[in-house]
Write an enzyme that holds these catalytic residues in place. Structure first.
Site, mmCIF file in Angstrom:
data_model
loop_
_atom_site.group_PDB
_atom_site.id
_atom_site.type_symbol
_atom_site.label_atom_id
_atom_site.label_comp_id
_atom_site.label_asym_id
_atom_site.label_seq_id
_atom_site.Cartn_x
_atom_site.Cartn_y
_atom_site.Cartn_z
ATOM 1 N N HIS A 99 0.795 -1.340 -0.014
ATOM 2 C CA HIS A 99 -0.002 -0.030 0.029
ATOM 3 C C HIS A 99 0.839 1.225 0.088
ATOM 4 O O HIS A 99 1.806 1.226 0.603
ATOM 5 C CB HIS A 99 -0.947 -0.058 1.018
ATOM 6 C CG HIS A 99 -0.237 -0.027 2.401
ATOM 7 N ND1 HIS A 99 0.233 -1.315 2.979
ATOM 8 C CD2 HIS A 99 0.054 0.717 3.431
ATOM 9 C CE1 HIS A 99 0.321 -1.539 4.255
ATOM 10 N NE2 HIS A 99 0.406 -0.037 4.493
ATOM 11 N N MET A 100 0.378 2.261 -0.640
ATOM 12 C CA MET A 100 0.966 3.499 -0.955
ATOM 13 C C MET A 100 0.049 4.617 0.175
ATOM 14 O O MET A 100 -0.931 4.745 -0.168
ATOM 15 C CB MET A 100 0.913 3.958 -2.127
ATOM 16 C CG MET A 100 1.982 5.208 -2.412
ATOM 17 S SD MET A 100 1.915 5.598 -4.192
ATOM 18 C CE MET A 100 3.216 4.543 -4.915
HETATM 19 P P1 AMP Z 1 1.452 0.487 7.532
HETATM 20 O O1 AMP Z 1 1.946 0.787 8.706
HETATM 21 O O2 AMP Z 1 2.312 0.991 6.390
HETATM 22 O O3 AMP Z 1 1.475 -1.180 7.179
HETATM 23 O O4 AMP Z 1 -0.172 0.992 7.373
HETATM 24 C C1 AMP Z 1 -1.027 0.408 7.576
HETATM 25 C C2 AMP Z 1 -2.428 1.297 7.361
HETATM 26 O O5 AMP Z 1 -3.566 0.701 7.237
HETATM 27 C C3 AMP Z 1 -2.197 2.075 8.827
HETATM 28 O O6 AMP Z 1 -2.299 3.645 8.697
HETATM 29 C C4 AMP Z 1 -3.811 1.721 9.409
HETATM 30 O O7 AMP Z 1 -4.407 2.806 9.999
HETATM 31 C C5 AMP Z 1 -4.453 1.335 8.168
HETATM 32 N N1 AMP Z 1 -5.598 0.473 8.146
HETATM 33 C C6 AMP Z 1 -5.666 -0.744 8.952
HETATM 34 N N2 AMP Z 1 -6.801 -1.259 8.867
HETATM 35 C C7 AMP Z 1 -7.613 -0.481 8.020
HETATM 36 C C8 AMP Z 1 -9.116 -0.519 7.505
HETATM 37 N N3 AMP Z 1 -9.887 -1.487 7.751
HETATM 38 N N4 AMP Z 1 -9.530 0.521 7.020
HETATM 39 C C9 AMP Z 1 -8.570 1.821 6.497
HETATM 40 N N5 AMP Z 1 -7.290 1.723 6.804
HETATM 41 C C10 AMP Z 1 -6.748 0.721 7.521
#
Ligand code: AMP
Length: 113
Positions: A99-100
């Site tokens: 993800h970006m």
């Molecule tokens: P990372 O630390 O780069 O893996 O970021 C993961 C991101 O996903 C975090 O900023 C979370 O807040 C976000 N996240 C996790 N679950 C969800 C969800 N169900 N919907 C939207 N964002 C999410």
């Protein structure tokens, strides 16, 4: 597959989707770090940037272009914004689906702000 972002792609869990096409989905981060905090993800499961193959490399360019377009749509393009891909444990990656992050709407100080 037990992947939360695959479930968002499949519409199995709710999310605030702003953009979708045949390659990516973009939606609001559930725990925003800035007034605009979107995630742009591939529809197809790729666990991490580490797992990106040569054949898949144009996908990241596509994600970056979608970020460019969404930044304009969200009104943060002129003042500036940040695009981040966390990769692996020490890189701070929590969700194991590439993800970006697109962050903007406030002053982002330092390296990560
Ligand atoms: P990372 O630390 O780069 O893996 O970021 C993961 C991101 O996903 C975090 O900023 C979370 O807040 C976000 N996240 C996790 N679950 C969800 C969800 N169900 N919907 C939207 N964002 C999410």
């Amino acid at each position: 597959m037990d992947c939360i972002f695959c479930k968002i792609v499949a519409g199995q869990i709710p999310s605030d989707v702003l953009y979708t096409d045949d390659k990516v989905v973009a939606f609001r981060d559930i725990s925003p770090m800035a007034p605009v905090h979107l995630l742009i993800i591939p529809q197809h499961h790729i666990a991490s940037l580490t797992d990106l193959t040569e054949a898949q490399m144009s996908l990241v360019g596509h994600m970056a272009y979608v970020a460019n377009q969404l930044a304009k749509q969200q009104g943060i393009s002129e003042k500036g914004y940040r695009v981040v891909i966390n990769c692996g444990r020490q890189g701070g990656q929590v969700v194991q689906h590439l993800h970006m992050h697109l962050l903007g709407g406030r002053e982002l100080s330092g390296m990560l702000g």
